[in-house]
Motif scaffolding. Structure first.
Motif, PDB file in Angstrom:
ATOM      1  N   ALA A 212       0.834  -1.199   0.000  1.00  0.00           N
ATOM      2  CA  ALA A 212       0.000   0.000   0.000  1.00  0.00           C
ATOM      3  C   ALA A 212       0.872   1.254   0.000  1.00  0.00           C
ATOM      4  O   ALA A 212       1.963   1.263   0.576  1.00  0.00           O
ATOM      5  CB  ALA A 212      -0.904   0.007   1.237  1.00  0.00           C
ATOM      6  N   ASP A 215      -0.556   7.118   1.302  1.00  0.00           N
ATOM      7  CA  ASP A 215      -1.926   7.641   1.304  1.00  0.00           C
ATOM      8  C   ASP A 215      -2.944   6.537   1.576  1.00  0.00           C
ATOM      9  O   ASP A 215      -3.908   6.732   2.328  1.00  0.00           O
ATOM     10  CB  ASP A 215      -2.234   8.315  -0.034  1.00  0.00           C
ATOM     11  N   GLN A 216      -2.735   5.370   0.961  1.00  0.00           N
ATOM     12  CA  GLN A 216      -3.646   4.249   1.197  1.00  0.00           C
ATOM     13  C   GLN A 216      -3.567   3.771   2.647  1.00  0.00           C
ATOM     14  O   GLN A 216      -4.590   3.413   3.242  1.00  0.00           O
ATOM     15  CB  GLN A 216      -3.320   3.105   0.239  1.00  0.00           C
ATOM     16  N   THR A 219      -5.518   6.248   4.789  1.00  0.00           N
ATOM     17  CA  THR A 219      -6.957   6.045   4.590  1.00  0.00           C
ATOM     18  C   THR A 219      -7.429   4.763   5.262  1.00  0.00           C
ATOM     19  O   THR A 219      -8.474   4.728   5.922  1.00  0.00           O
ATOM     20  CB  THR A 219      -7.275   5.999   3.088  1.00  0.00           C
ATOM     21  N   GLY A 220      -6.642   3.708   5.102  1.00  0.00           N
ATOM     22  CA  GLY A 220      -7.020   2.417   5.650  1.00  0.00           C
ATOM     23  C   GLY A 220      -7.052   2.408   7.172  1.00  0.00           C
ATOM     24  O   GLY A 220      -7.970   1.845   7.781  1.00  0.00           O
TER      25      GLY A 220
END
Length: 232
Positions: A212, A215-216, A219-220
């Protein structure tokens, strides 16, 4: 008295990300030598250290009584599924028989590709790059956990290499029901109970940061925190 061998994954272990200390390696190796207990040392993640390499292998302390396993899947390409082992010469015929019984032969093309990668030095240039990338991703996940999970009663480790984080949920919150709620919000994890041979701690889970972007990850972890709040 009934142990036939000991299987160990001493570096950045899957699923916990833990690493065996120098003192524990020395103690385990000493006991193995004294008891004549073979060591199976599985080390697929050992090259994925962030700041400093792990302590020397257990196999190097007990070479005539150890089988050392390595893999190119974690440092080159997962789809290759290509590993290797180092073992006492007397074991080779039996290991060859076991390999042939399992799948006859590892694809020659895959082996030739990796041989070329090793020969021209690409692997030596490539591994430091993924170490730096994985360190950045791990630090991002740790920072996101610190930020998003404040006050929720979770705890987690801070690995010094590898691919994984191990999380302890608050007492009474189980990972499998939480997974359904998390997936609805676009984030997934592996419930820790899948990794236990016996009685499982159902309030644990494994997170992986290596596939990931930062940013992911941010968010996650925010989505996971929301799922946890709703579950609590």
């Amino acid at each position: 008295d009934k142990a036939r061998f000991v299987y160990l994954l001493p570096n950045f272990q899957n699923p916990t990300g833990r690493t065996m200390t120098e003192e524990r390696r020395a103690a385990v190796a000493q006991v193995a030598v004294e008891c004549g207990l073979p060591i199976i040392e599985d080390n697929p993640y050992g090259d994925l250290w962030f700041d400093a390499p792990p302590a020397p292998s257990l196999s190097s302390r007990h070479p005539e009584g150890s089988v050392y396993l390595g893999s190119f899947s974690k440092i080159l390409a997962p789809g290759l599924r290509l590993g290797y082992l180092v073992a006492p010469k007397a074991l080779y015929p039996k290991l060859l028989q076991a390999k042939q019984a399992a799948d006859l032969h590892t694809p020659s093309f895959n082996q030739r590709v990796v041989a070329e990668v090793l020969k021209d030095g690409f692997i030596d240039r490539h591994v430091p790059t993924i170490r730096a990338l994985y360190k950045q991703q791990c630090e991002a996940m740790l920072a996101a956990l610190d930020r998003e999970m404040a006050g929720l009663g979770l705890s987690w480790n801070r690995p010094v290499g590898g691919m994984f984080l191990w999380v302890q949920l608050p007492q009474g919150l189980k990972a499998i029901p939480l997974l359904d709620k998390a997936v609805e919000k676009g984030v997934a994890f592996v419930p820790g109970s899948a990794f236990y041979a016996g009685a499982a701690n159902e309030s644990t889970l494994r997170l992986s940061f290596v596939t990931a972007t930062v940013d992911q990850i941010n968010t996650g972890m925010a989505a996971l925190a929301t799922a946890i709040r709703e579950s609590l």
